[in-house]
Design a protein around this motif. Structure first.
Motif, mmCIF file in Angstrom:
data_model
loop_
_atom_site.group_PDB
_atom_site.id
_atom_site.type_symbol
_atom_site.label_atom_id
_atom_site.label_comp_id
_atom_site.label_asym_id
_atom_site.label_seq_id
_atom_site.Cartn_x
_atom_site.Cartn_y
_atom_site.Cartn_z
ATOM 1 N N ASN A 1 -6.383 5.163 -18.466
ATOM 2 C CA ASN A 1 -7.291 5.983 -17.675
ATOM 3 C C ASN A 1 -6.971 5.809 -16.192
ATOM 4 O O ASN A 1 -6.891 4.689 -15.695
ATOM 5 N N LEU A 2 -6.825 6.916 -15.482
ATOM 6 C CA LEU A 2 -6.503 6.837 -14.064
ATOM 7 C C LEU A 2 -7.614 6.188 -13.246
ATOM 8 O O LEU A 2 -7.369 5.733 -12.124
ATOM 9 N N SER A 3 -8.819 6.130 -13.801
ATOM 10 C CA SER A 3 -9.916 5.491 -13.077
ATOM 11 C C SER A 3 -9.677 3.996 -12.891
ATOM 12 O O SER A 3 -10.338 3.351 -12.070
ATOM 13 N N LYS A 4 -8.715 3.444 -13.633
ATOM 14 C CA LYS A 4 -8.384 2.026 -13.501
ATOM 15 C C LYS A 4 -7.433 1.759 -12.334
ATOM 16 O O LYS A 4 -7.136 0.610 -12.036
ATOM 17 N N ILE A 5 -6.950 2.810 -11.705
ATOM 18 C CA ILE A 5 -5.961 2.674 -10.638
ATOM 19 C C ILE A 5 -6.608 3.080 -9.319
ATOM 20 O O ILE A 5 -6.877 4.267 -9.099
ATOM 21 N N PRO A 6 -6.889 2.131 -8.428
ATOM 22 C CA PRO A 6 -7.619 2.439 -7.188
ATOM 23 C C PRO A 6 -6.986 3.558 -6.364
ATOM 24 O O PRO A 6 -7.694 4.396 -5.785
ATOM 25 N N GLU A 7 -5.652 3.583 -6.301
ATOM 26 C CA GLU A 7 -4.974 4.575 -5.459
ATOM 27 C C GLU A 7 -5.088 5.992 -5.990
ATOM 28 O O GLU A 7 -4.758 6.953 -5.285
ATOM 29 N N CYS A 8 -5.533 6.154 -7.225
ATOM 30 C CA CYS A 8 -5.727 7.487 -7.796
ATOM 31 C C CYS A 8 -7.093 8.071 -7.438
ATOM 32 O O CYS A 8 -7.306 9.285 -7.568
ATOM 33 N N GLN A 9 -8.033 7.219 -7.007
ATOM 34 C CA GLN A 9 -9.430 7.630 -6.936
ATOM 35 C C GLN A 9 -9.699 8.791 -5.991
ATOM 36 O O GLN A 9 -10.417 9.725 -6.327
ATOM 37 N N LYS A 10 -9.137 8.757 -4.783
ATOM 38 C CA LYS A 10 -9.443 9.834 -3.839
ATOM 39 C C LYS A 10 -8.900 11.170 -4.317
ATOM 40 O O LYS A 10 -9.502 12.221 -4.057
ATOM 41 N N TYR A 11 -7.794 11.132 -5.053
ATOM 42 C CA TYR A 11 -7.231 12.378 -5.576
ATOM 43 C C TYR A 11 -8.060 12.905 -6.744
ATOM 44 O O TYR A 11 -8.219 14.113 -6.913
ATOM 45 N N LEU A 12 -8.606 12.004 -7.546
ATOM 46 C CA LEU A 12 -9.519 12.412 -8.604
ATOM 47 C C LEU A 12 -10.816 12.943 -8.013
ATOM 48 O O LEU A 12 -11.362 13.955 -8.473
ATOM 49 N N ASP B 1 0.823 -1.213 0.000
ATOM 50 C CA ASP B 1 0.000 0.000 0.000
ATOM 51 C C ASP B 1 0.857 1.262 0.000
ATOM 52 O O ASP B 1 0.508 2.253 -0.653
ATOM 53 N N THR B 2 1.961 1.236 0.711
ATOM 54 C CA THR B 2 2.810 2.430 0.813
ATOM 55 C C THR B 2 3.341 2.841 -0.553
ATOM 56 O O THR B 2 3.225 4.000 -0.956
ATOM 57 N N GLY B 3 3.916 1.894 -1.276
ATOM 58 C CA GLY B 3 4.478 2.198 -2.592
ATOM 59 C C GLY B 3 3.412 2.576 -3.600
ATOM 60 O O GLY B 3 3.594 3.492 -4.410
ATOM 61 N N ARG B 4 2.284 1.889 -3.565
ATOM 62 C CA ARG B 4 1.214 2.180 -4.525
ATOM 63 C C ARG B 4 0.581 3.548 -4.254
ATOM 64 O O ARG B 4 0.123 4.215 -5.180
ATOM 65 N N GLU B 5 0.545 3.959 -2.996
ATOM 66 C CA GLU B 5 0.015 5.293 -2.678
ATOM 67 C C GLU B 5 0.912 6.368 -3.284
ATOM 68 O O GLU B 5 0.423 7.366 -3.833
ATOM 69 N N VAL B 6 2.227 6.189 -3.181
ATOM 70 C CA VAL B 6 3.165 7.130 -3.810
ATOM 71 C C VAL B 6 2.890 7.212 -5.309
ATOM 72 O O VAL B 6 2.762 8.305 -5.884
ATOM 73 N N CYS B 7 2.777 6.055 -5.957
ATOM 74 C CA CYS B 7 2.568 6.020 -7.403
ATOM 75 C C CYS B 7 1.227 6.643 -7.784
ATOM 76 O O CYS B 7 1.137 7.405 -8.756
ATOM 77 N N GLY B 8 0.175 6.316 -7.037
ATOM 78 C CA GLY B 8 -1.145 6.836 -7.356
ATOM 79 C C GLY B 8 -1.199 8.345 -7.292
ATOM 80 O O GLY B 8 -1.749 9.009 -8.191
ATOM 81 N N TYR B 9 -0.629 8.917 -6.246
ATOM 82 C CA TYR B 9 -0.609 10.378 -6.113
ATOM 83 C C TYR B 9 0.192 11.029 -7.231
ATOM 84 O O TYR B 9 -0.245 11.994 -7.859
ATOM 85 N N LEU B 10 1.373 10.473 -7.497
ATOM 86 C CA LEU B 10 2.241 11.071 -8.506
ATOM 87 C C LEU B 10 1.676 10.920 -9.916
ATOM 88 O O LEU B 10 1.912 11.782 -10.779
ATOM 89 N N LEU B 11 0.924 9.862 -10.178
ATOM 90 C CA LEU B 11 0.290 9.718 -11.490
ATOM 91 C C LEU B 11 -0.721 10.836 -11.732
ATOM 92 O O LEU B 11 -0.799 11.390 -12.833
ATOM 93 N N VAL B 12 -1.482 11.181 -10.703
ATOM 94 C CA VAL B 12 -2.458 12.265 -10.840
ATOM 95 C C VAL B 12 -1.750 13.601 -11.029
ATOM 96 O O VAL B 12 -2.064 14.368 -11.948
ATOM 97 N N ARG B 13 -0.781 13.883 -10.205
ATOM 98 C CA ARG B 13 -0.099 15.174 -10.290
ATOM 99 C C ARG B 13 0.777 15.267 -11.550
ATOM 100 O O ARG B 13 0.909 16.348 -12.143
ATOM 101 N N GLY B 14 1.362 14.149 -11.966
ATOM 102 C CA GLY B 14 2.141 14.169 -13.203
ATOM 103 C C GLY B 14 1.281 14.465 -14.411
ATOM 104 O O GLY B 14 1.717 15.139 -15.355
ATOM 105 N N SER B 15 0.038 13.976 -14.397
ATOM 106 C CA SER B 15 -0.886 14.288 -15.486
ATOM 107 C C SER B 15 -1.183 15.776 -15.538
ATOM 108 O O SER B 15 -1.307 16.369 -16.615
#
Length: 307
Positions: free
Chosen positions: A215-226, A173-187
């Motif tokens: 699509n970021l909607s396919k990545i659960p860790e991106c959802q709260k940021y979206l 969860d720790t690593g995926r949270e980093v990736c999920g947040y950065l995917l949203v902000r990188g976009s």
């Protein structure tokens, strides 16, 4: 100048177990060619070297404000690496007297980046997932606004690809949270550079997004940021400066295809962020020292004296 705030841009969940190999994979997002050290230093030195700042203020403000965010991304990834490398907090580890002759760190012989423990006590450094040092050859600052912005667009798209691949290597969860947040902000950053290029050249480069086409909607860790609209927000990272980015990132433009719809908005200042994990010491690894109790006692006295 810069001001430092004692928070992370996103709060990271504590790892359930130590995973030094996941930490090594996450190092790619720190010291890899498309990692946060590259985005930070490209934008930072472009902003330092920017010509005709007063005449090209919106474009300068864009690069300068994203520089500040990237510095926080370096901090975020580094914290993720350290948390994964060390695992759950164990307060008993801070007590001195461990039997170091029993090889308490024998497992470190089998991890991908033994150096991260042997030299850095399980800490993060500007190297990639193979332990190769980040270097300044990854920095492009030509002085030509179009070339630099186009390079930045490419850099963000490449970084998006690498974040996806790193995400796919781990289940923690720790690593995926980093990736999920950065995917949203990188976009957001790729989108902002595309809009800047459209203003200068007339070419609708934002139509190339998302790149890679996922699509970021396919990545659960991106959802709260979206859900909170982070994909539509560009921060000034200052209460008084860099406001002219609103000329590029504004309500006349909308969110990228596949993301929750809505108008783009500039936010003065920074996101609320979350707490920084308080990593416990490990006496058997001599961090912060072999007998930390004495150091803690001294630090406590100093802290009380400062109040």
């Amino acid at each position: 100048m810069f001001m430092r705030v004692d928070k992370l841009q996103a709060e990271l969940p504590a790892p359930k177990k130590a995973d030094p190999n996941a930490a090594a994979a996450l190092q790619e997002l720190l010291g890899g060619k498309y990692g946060e050290m590259s985005t930070l230093n490209n934008y930072m030195f472009q902003s330092f070297n920017f010509r005709s700042k007063s005449k090209l203020r919106p474009f300068y403000d864009l690069v300068a404000s994203i520089t500040a965010e990237e510095l926080g991304h370096v901090e975020l990834v580094s914290n993720g690496v350290v948390m994964l490398a060390n695992g759950p907090d164990k307060p008993e580890n801070e007590k001195g007297g461990a039997d170091i002759s029993d090889a308490p760190w024998a497992d470190m012989q089998d991890i991908r980046l033994a150096q991260s423990f042997l030299a850095n006590a399980g800490g993060a450094t500007p190297v990639n997932s193979g332990g190769v040092s980040w270097n300044t050859d990854f920095v492009t600052t030509t002085g030509n606004v179009v070339v630099d912005l186009l390079h930045n667009f490419h850099l963000e798209c490449g970084a998006r690809l690498h974040k996806l691949r790193v995400y796919e290597t781990m289940k923690t969860d720790t690593g995926r949270e980093v990736c999920g947040y950065l995917l949203v902000r990188g976009s957001v950053h790729a989108h902002s550079y595309a809009l800047a290029l459209k203003q200068i050249t007339g070419v609708a480069i934002e139509k190339m997004l998302p790149t890679p086409n996922i699509n970021l909607s396919k990545i659960p860790e991106c959802q709260k940021y979206l859900d909170e609209g982070s994909h539509r927000r560009l921060y000034t990272w200052s209460e008084t400066d860099y406001k002219s980015i609103a000329g590029l990132w504004n309500s006349s433009e909308g969110a990228l295809p596949g993301d929750p719809p809505g108008e783009l908005e500039v936010v003065d200042g920074m996101p609320e962020g979350g707490k920084i994990h308080d990593l416990t010491g490990v006496a058997s690894a001599f961090t912060p020292d072999y007998a930390p109790e004495e150091m803690f006692e001294i630090a406590t006295k100093l802290y009380k004296a400062s109040r």
